[in-house]
Design a protein around this motif. Structure first.
Motif: not given
Length: 353
Positions: A81-88, A115-134
């Motif tokens: 959803c944040n334009d990163i197609s695969r895992f490292p 899983g949400v936190l893992l995706g956020n960390a692997l992609g260096n997305l720095n999403l706010p809590t509210e977006r993680l909840l979405d």
């Protein structure tokens, strides 16, 4: 070789707490923990898919394929959803799980939040809590467990009324959010998942008296949330809804008072929306919740089904052993063995890098 390392810890949760069906949740001191590493610059050679190892509860049940495992599928959903197609490449994930499956202690909610936190960390997305909840709510669809697992404590939550376009986006089938990857799926398969609308879920933390602990009485059988929902009616009487609303209004304040009032809380944790219908799935439930009271067991505050069950949650300030042992004796008359754990109400999920 320089590596990126991180650890993720997500607590167990109990939802409903009596009258708060699909509304309130509580984070508890059992954890799903992930230890993650991958090279910052992958070594020469072909791309390597994630390697998953697992210990603890459910180790013989979970898939180790990153395209079938719930936590990694959610992580990939966040990344794509944040334009990163695969895992490292060369990603390694070790999971250690203390949360029993299918017992009403939020194991699937914890896996989704991890899983949400893992995706956020692997992609260096720095999403706010509210977006993680979405993102979590696009998968889990009920806010009580995932919100408590993410932010911690005693939490009330609701799903926002969305406009027509956002409502359609939030209601896409789960099979489109987390597709079943076929064995021959290429890395270009399923690249454009539906993105969550902004601000699906909202929450507030209630107060919690530090003297209150949770006794989790865990029968040795599983009960799926889907099966536990199937027995619920599609309509309720006004009388039963008012019964629950009155008690929930009191309970959310009463559990934050010091000292807590056992008579007030015991009555406020009664329910007419889900527990009466689920008793057919959990032999011994009515007997445990009616025979273990503040008058018979001083220190007890209230007792209820944890989430969809079959775990029973007793909130108490003392006398923990007797509460658990007497519940075990009641269940034994129904030929059901139990385990029990004394748990703290804990903070939310953490990520350390």
């Amino acid at each position: 070789m320089a590596e990126k390392k991180l650890s993720i810890r997500v607590p167990a949760t109990s939802a409903n707490i009596g009258p708060g069906f699909d509304v309130v949740g509580l984070s508890l001191s059992l954890y799903l923990s992930l230890t993650v590493s991958h090279p910052i610059s992958p070594p020469p050679g072909p791309y390597l898919a994630p390697e998953i190892s697992y210990s603890g509860e459910g180790a013989d049940e979970v898939p180790f394929d990153a395209y079938k495992n719930l936590t990694t599928r959610v992580a990939l959903y966040v990344l794509r959803c944040n334009d990163i197609s695969r895992f490292p490449s060369h990603l390694k994930i070790h999971v250690d799980n203390e949360i029993p499956f299918g017992r009403g202690l939020g194991s699937s909610g914890a896996a989704v939040i991890a899983g949400v936190l893992l995706g956020n960390a692997l992609g260096n997305l720095n999403l706010p809590t509210e977006r993680l909840l979405d993102f979590a709510l696009m998968v889990e669809r009920h806010p009580d467990n995932v919100t408590a697992a993410l932010v911690g404590g005693f939490v009330g939550s609701y799903l926002k009324e969305l406009d027509e376009e956002a409502s359609e986006a939030a209601s896409v089938p789960l099979s489109e959010v987390l597709p079943e990857y076929p064995p021959d799926a290429s890395e270009n398969w399923g690249l454009n998942p539906p993105k969550p609308p902004l601000g699906i879920g909202h929450y507030i933390r209630f107060g919690w008296s530090e003297s209150i602990k949770a006794v989790a009485i865990i029968p040795r059988f599983e009960l799926s949330t889907a099966k536990a929902r199937e027995v619920l009616p599609t309509q309720y009487s006004r009388k039963d809804l008012v019964f629950n609303l009155q008690r929930l209004a009191v309970l959310t304040t009463a559990l934050g008072q010091t000292p807590p009032d056992p008579d007030l809380i015991y009555e406020a944790m009664k329910d007419r929306v889900h527990q009466p219908y689920r008793k057919q799935l959990i032999p011994g439930l009515p007997e445990v919740t009616s025979k273990i009271t503040p008058s018979t067991h001083p220190g007890l505050l209230g007792i209820c089904l944890s989430g969809a069950g079959p775990t029973i949650l007793a909130l108490a300030t003392g006398n923990f052993d007797r509460i658990a042992q007497d519940a075990a004796s009641i269940f034994k008359t129904f030929n059901i063995e139990i385990d029990w754990k004394l748990l703290e109400i804990t903070g939310g999920s953490t990520v350390e890098q």
